[in-house]
Write a protein that holds these residues in place. Sequence first.
Motif, PDB file in Angstrom:
ATOM      1  N   GLU A   2       0.834  -1.192   0.000  1.00 50.77           N
ATOM      2  CA  GLU A   2       0.000   0.000   0.000  1.00 50.77           C
ATOM      3  C   GLU A   2       0.877   1.253   0.000  1.00 50.77           C
ATOM      4  O   GLU A   2       1.784   1.391   0.816  1.00 50.77           O
ATOM      5  CB  GLU A   2      -0.923  -0.007   1.218  1.00 50.77           C
ATOM      6  N   GLY A   3       0.593   2.148  -0.912  1.00 50.30           N
ATOM      7  CA  GLY A   3       1.351   3.387  -0.994  1.00 50.30           C
ATOM      8  C   GLY A   3       2.607   3.272  -1.810  1.00 50.30           C
ATOM      9  O   GLY A   3       3.102   4.259  -2.357  1.00 50.30           O
ATOM     10  N   ALA A   4       3.200   2.061  -1.901  1.00 48.54           N
ATOM     11  CA  ALA A   4       4.426   1.876  -2.667  1.00 48.54           C
ATOM     12  C   ALA A   4       4.155   1.769  -4.166  1.00 48.54           C
ATOM     13  O   ALA A   4       5.084   1.827  -4.965  1.00 48.54           O
ATOM     14  CB  ALA A   4       5.161   0.629  -2.188  1.00 48.54           C
ATOM     15  N   LEU A   5       2.905   1.590  -4.541  1.00 48.24           N
ATOM     16  CA  LEU A   5       2.555   1.513  -5.953  1.00 48.24           C
ATOM     17  C   LEU A   5       3.067   2.757  -6.665  1.00 48.24           C
ATOM     18  O   LEU A   5       2.820   3.877  -6.243  1.00 48.24           O
ATOM     19  CB  LEU A   5       1.035   1.438  -6.081  1.00 48.24           C
ATOM     20  N   GLY A   6       3.837   2.575  -7.731  1.00 53.10           N
ATOM     21  CA  GLY A   6       4.402   3.694  -8.472  1.00 53.10           C
ATOM     22  C   GLY A   6       5.794   4.097  -8.036  1.00 53.10           C
ATOM     23  O   GLY A   6       6.374   5.031  -8.602  1.00 53.10           O
ATOM     24  N   SER A   7       6.370   3.411  -7.031  1.00 47.08           N
ATOM     25  CA  SER A   7       7.715   3.741  -6.567  1.00 47.08           C
ATOM     26  C   SER A   7       8.715   3.701  -7.723  1.00 47.08           C
ATOM     27  O   SER A   7       8.622   2.858  -8.618  1.00 47.08           O
ATOM     28  CB  SER A   7       8.165   2.754  -5.487  1.00 47.08           C
ATOM     29  N   SER A   8       9.699   4.601  -7.691  1.00 45.51           N
ATOM     30  CA  SER A   8      10.677   4.700  -8.777  1.00 45.51           C
ATOM     31  C   SER A   8      11.814   3.704  -8.583  1.00 45.51           C
ATOM     32  O   SER A   8      12.349   3.558  -7.478  1.00 45.51           O
ATOM     33  CB  SER A   8      11.234   6.123  -8.841  1.00 45.51           C
ATOM     34  N   TRP A   9      12.201   3.020  -9.665  1.00 43.59           N
ATOM     35  CA  TRP A   9      13.353   2.125  -9.686  1.00 43.59           C
ATOM     36  C   TRP A   9      14.453   2.868 -10.447  1.00 43.59           C
ATOM     37  O   TRP A   9      14.316   3.110 -11.653  1.00 43.59           O
ATOM     38  CB  TRP A   9      13.006   0.824 -10.397  1.00 43.59           C
ATOM     39  N   LEU A  10      15.534   3.216  -9.758  1.00 42.60           N
ATOM     40  CA  LEU A  10      16.567   4.063 -10.349  1.00 42.60           C
ATOM     41  C   LEU A  10      17.870   3.303 -10.521  1.00 42.60           C
ATOM     42  O   LEU A  10      18.475   2.821  -9.549  1.00 42.60           O
ATOM     43  CB  LEU A  10      16.789   5.305  -9.483  1.00 42.60           C
ATOM     44  N   LEU A  11      18.327   3.231 -11.773  1.00 41.09           N
ATOM     45  CA  LEU A  11      19.636   2.677 -12.097  1.00 41.09           C
ATOM     46  C   LEU A  11      20.696   3.767 -11.979  1.00 41.09           C
ATOM     47  O   LEU A  11      20.418   4.946 -12.230  1.00 41.09           O
ATOM     48  CB  LEU A  11      19.637   2.146 -13.536  1.00 41.09           C
ATOM     49  N   ASN A  12      21.917   3.342 -11.625  1.00 39.92           N
ATOM     50  CA  ASN A  12      23.055   4.273 -11.568  1.00 39.92           C
ATOM     51  C   ASN A  12      22.719   5.534 -10.776  1.00 39.92           C
ATOM     52  O   ASN A  12      23.058   6.650 -11.183  1.00 39.92           O
ATOM     53  CB  ASN A  12      23.521   4.658 -12.980  1.00 39.92           C
ATOM     54  N   TYR A  13      22.044   5.360  -9.651  1.00 36.56           N
ATOM     55  CA  TYR A  13      21.657   6.513  -8.847  1.00 36.56           C
ATOM     56  C   TYR A  13      22.880   7.155  -8.205  1.00 36.56           C
ATOM     57  O   TYR A  13      23.660   6.478  -7.511  1.00 36.56           O
ATOM     58  CB  TYR A  13      20.661   6.082  -7.770  1.00 36.56           C
ATOM     59  N   LYS A  14      23.068   8.440  -8.445  1.00 36.06           N
ATOM     60  CA  LYS A  14      24.167   9.204  -7.866  1.00 36.06           C
ATOM     61  C   LYS A  14      23.649   9.906  -6.621  1.00 36.06           C
ATOM     62  O   LYS A  14      22.877  10.865  -6.709  1.00 36.06           O
ATOM     63  CB  LYS A  14      24.707  10.218  -8.873  1.00 36.06           C
ATOM     64  N   SER A  15      24.061   9.436  -5.470  1.00 31.19           N
ATOM     65  CA  SER A  15      23.528   9.952  -4.220  1.00 31.19           C
ATOM     66  C   SER A  15      23.853  11.430  -4.027  1.00 31.19           C
ATOM     67  O   SER A  15      23.034  12.183  -3.502  1.00 31.19           O
ATOM     68  CB  SER A  15      24.065   9.143  -3.044  1.00 31.19           C
ATOM     69  N   ALA A  16      25.052  11.843  -4.462  1.00 31.56           N
ATOM     70  CA  ALA A  16      25.434  13.241  -4.276  1.00 31.56           C
ATOM     71  C   ALA A  16      24.545  14.171  -5.081  1.00 31.56           C
ATOM     72  O   ALA A  16      24.176  15.260  -4.627  1.00 31.56           O
ATOM     73  CB  ALA A  16      26.897  13.440  -4.665  1.00 31.56           C
ATOM     74  N   ARG A  17      24.191  13.752  -6.298  1.00 35.72           N
ATOM     75  CA  ARG A  17      23.358  14.585  -7.169  1.00 35.72           C
ATOM     76  C   ARG A  17      21.880  14.216  -7.082  1.00 35.72           C
ATOM     77  O   ARG A  17      21.039  14.880  -7.658  1.00 35.72           O
ATOM     78  CB  ARG A  17      23.831  14.469  -8.618  1.00 35.72           C
ATOM     79  N   ARG A  18      21.598  13.109  -6.391  1.00 35.23           N
ATOM     80  CA  ARG A  18      20.218  12.621  -6.220  1.00 35.23           C
ATOM     81  C   ARG A  18      19.562  12.325  -7.567  1.00 35.23           C
ATOM     82  O   ARG A  18      18.359  12.522  -7.742  1.00 35.23           O
ATOM     83  CB  ARG A  18      19.361  13.621  -5.429  1.00 35.23           C
ATOM     84  N   LEU A  19      20.348  11.833  -8.509  1.00 33.35           N
ATOM     85  CA  LEU A  19      19.847  11.586  -9.861  1.00 33.35           C
ATOM     86  C   LEU A  19      20.269  10.209 -10.353  1.00 33.35           C
ATOM     87  O   LEU A  19      21.319   9.682  -9.956  1.00 33.35           O
ATOM     88  CB  LEU A  19      20.370  12.646 -10.832  1.00 33.35           C
ATOM     89  N   GLY A  20      19.452   9.646 -11.199  1.00 32.18           N
ATOM     90  CA  GLY A  20      19.745   8.372 -11.834  1.00 32.18           C
ATOM     91  C   GLY A  20      18.855   8.200 -13.043  1.00 32.18           C
ATOM     92  O   GLY A  20      18.395   9.181 -13.645  1.00 32.18           O
ATOM     93  N   TYR A  21      18.581   6.935 -13.387  1.00 33.10           N
ATOM     94  CA  TYR A  21      17.757   6.628 -14.551  1.00 33.10           C
ATOM     95  C   TYR A  21      16.550   5.794 -14.113  1.00 33.10           C
ATOM     96  O   TYR A  21      16.717   4.712 -13.538  1.00 33.10           O
ATOM     97  CB  TYR A  21      18.562   5.840 -15.590  1.00 33.10           C
ATOM     98  N   LEU A  22      15.372   6.277 -14.374  1.00 33.18           N
ATOM     99  CA  LEU A  22      14.163   5.519 -14.051  1.00 33.18           C
ATOM    100  C   LEU A  22      14.101   4.292 -14.939  1.00 33.18           C
ATOM    101  O   LEU A  22      14.110   4.397 -16.166  1.00 33.18           O
ATOM    102  CB  LEU A  22      12.917   6.386 -14.260  1.00 33.18           C
ATOM    103  N   ASN A  23      14.021   3.110 -14.315  1.00 35.69           N
ATOM    104  CA  ASN A  23      14.018   1.869 -15.082  1.00 35.69           C
ATOM    105  C   ASN A  23      12.895   0.936 -14.651  1.00 35.69           C
ATOM    106  O   ASN A  23      12.894  -0.240 -14.989  1.00 35.69           O
ATOM    107  CB  ASN A  23      15.371   1.163 -14.925  1.00 35.69           C
ATOM    108  N   GLY A  24      11.946   1.483 -13.873  1.00 37.09           N
ATOM    109  CA  GLY A  24      10.807   0.677 -13.467  1.00 37.09           C
ATOM    110  C   GLY A  24       9.950   1.433 -12.467  1.00 37.09           C
ATOM    111  O   GLY A  24      10.370   2.468 -11.927  1.00 37.09           O
ATOM    112  N   VAL A  25       8.742   0.944 -12.254  1.00 35.39           N
ATOM    113  CA  VAL A  25       7.838   1.483 -11.232  1.00 35.39           C
ATOM    114  C   VAL A  25       7.156   0.299 -10.557  1.00 35.39           C
ATOM    115  O   VAL A  25       6.735  -0.653 -11.209  1.00 35.39           O
ATOM    116  CB  VAL A  25       6.779   2.440 -11.817  1.00 35.39           C
ATOM    117  N   THR A  26       7.061   0.341  -9.266  1.00 32.60           N
ATOM    118  CA  THR A  26       6.467  -0.775  -8.523  1.00 32.60           C
ATOM    119  C   THR A  26       4.991  -0.938  -8.873  1.00 32.60           C
ATOM    120  O   THR A  26       4.227   0.024  -8.852  1.00 32.60           O
ATOM    121  CB  THR A  26       6.605  -0.547  -7.009  1.00 32.60           C
ATOM    122  N   ILE A  27       4.604  -2.179  -9.198  1.00 31.83           N
ATOM    123  CA  ILE A  27       3.190  -2.468  -9.437  1.00 31.83           C
ATOM    124  C   ILE A  27       2.663  -3.530  -8.477  1.00 31.83           C
ATOM    125  O   ILE A  27       1.475  -3.838  -8.479  1.00 31.83           O
ATOM    126  CB  ILE A  27       2.923  -2.909 -10.881  1.00 31.83           C
TER     127      ILE A  27
END
Length: 503
Positions: A439-464
């Motif tokens: 519950e509530g996690a539906l749509g969560s972002s799956w991020l590849l190569n996430y750079k913690s310092a820049r808080r950026l990566g590549y969206l590669n999925g969403v929780t269903i």
Amino acid sequence: MKRTFVVGGISAGLLASALVSAPAQAADEVPSVILANTNLAAREVAAFWYGEAKANLIGATPYDVETKVVAKHVSTGGPAADSKPGVVPAIGDEKKSSSKSKNVNLPKTSGKVFFIGADHQPHWCTGTSIQAQYRNLVATAGSCVYDTAGNKATLDKWIFVPGYYQGKTPWGIYVGKQGFTHYDFDVYEDGDRDYAFVTVYNGVIPTSASFDKDYESTHETKAEAEDKKAALAADKTTAWSWLKVEEFIDYDHVKPLYTPGSKKEVGVTWDAFKKFNPSIAPWETSESAAEGTGYWDEEISRDKFREPEGTQADGSWYFSPDKKTLYWSKKVGSDWKYYSRAFWVNYDLDYKVLGKVFSIGLKDVGRLGDNVGGQGLAYNQKIGKPVFVFGYPSGSHPDGNYAFTGKTLKWAYGKTFAASASSIKAEELIGIKSSFTGEGALGSSWLLNYKSARRLGYLNGVTIGVSDTDKNNRYDTSVSPYFDGETYGVYSVAKNLWSGKIV
């Protein structure tokens, strides 16, 4: 609607990091739906969530449709790339960055998607801001945009709130304008395509707020009332809801018979008639009744005249208990005649604008991507690389343990593996090991190569969905559609569309 999933999988592969092209679906092959197609509609949506001290935001509950994945069988197989792998850089990360961090800084791009569910109650999912030409795009699960539970086109009053926490909207709220998904999800609710991309208007924050649940204004004509209603709706500094025009009788004014904007009421009380004829006695036969009022007489029998007490004397008069009928008598020659008299009044008709009104002063705070950034997109990636999952899990494990409250953004980390769910024609899913509840996690972002310092990566999925694969009554797996060239095709249609401001 609850779906039953069957999941399992294998892991393998490397992430292709080069930016390459992929064939996009033609725009007319990508189903789209209008969420709020005018500035007025968007302002009313914003007012709904900001009104009543944000009661709807604060009272929203996590959306639990299609989240419980039952793993009765482990299935092999899984996704396969349909073209070359590719990535779209994140906002601000178009140039390569080699910065590293040992800490996991949570992305500003993540937030909650709010909407009205099939049960007519406010709910939320997780969503994330993603790269787009106009920096106005949100990615989430398709079932957090399309009403698969109520079989309607879309969920109502759709907004995205990045960084939401207990009623706080630090970067404003972003009203959904148009949603895009894959044809197979729109038509068949195919789990392989349970993702959506939504364009949003510029964010807004309230500068003032009030709620009038009994709004009313009075007008002489219907045209004036309609003009007032239109003026309220067109006011760019406020948002008005549930307004309607109704006629009503003005009991203080009369009009001549057959005058437009009037209504004749027959059988009114003596007091209502006397209000406009103060000098006429009840039994008096007079031609001087005020214009717009009158009465008519009907001859009755002596027995009818004497009915109330049986002793009414000739020459007397009296009213019925409700004072709507006068009984009276008069001598004609040597005989007595008996009558009943009823009264009528032709009233003036006026019109009211009625309804519940949210009056919200809204201020534009700019585009979503300018305020919080936007993740990149990765598609046709090989399986087996680690991903971060960011979402707002809530609800309990099957054993009743409430591990997450949904109040704060949480993260999970793991390597992807292949999964399938043949019961819903979902043959191309990916999964990771995760303790997220559904519950509530539906749509969560799956991020590849996430750079913690820049808080950026590549969206590669969403929780269903989530699953208890080892049957210990604790969820241990999250699943997502596999992002391939067809995903990129849906994204490509949405990413170049402008939204604009609502104030």
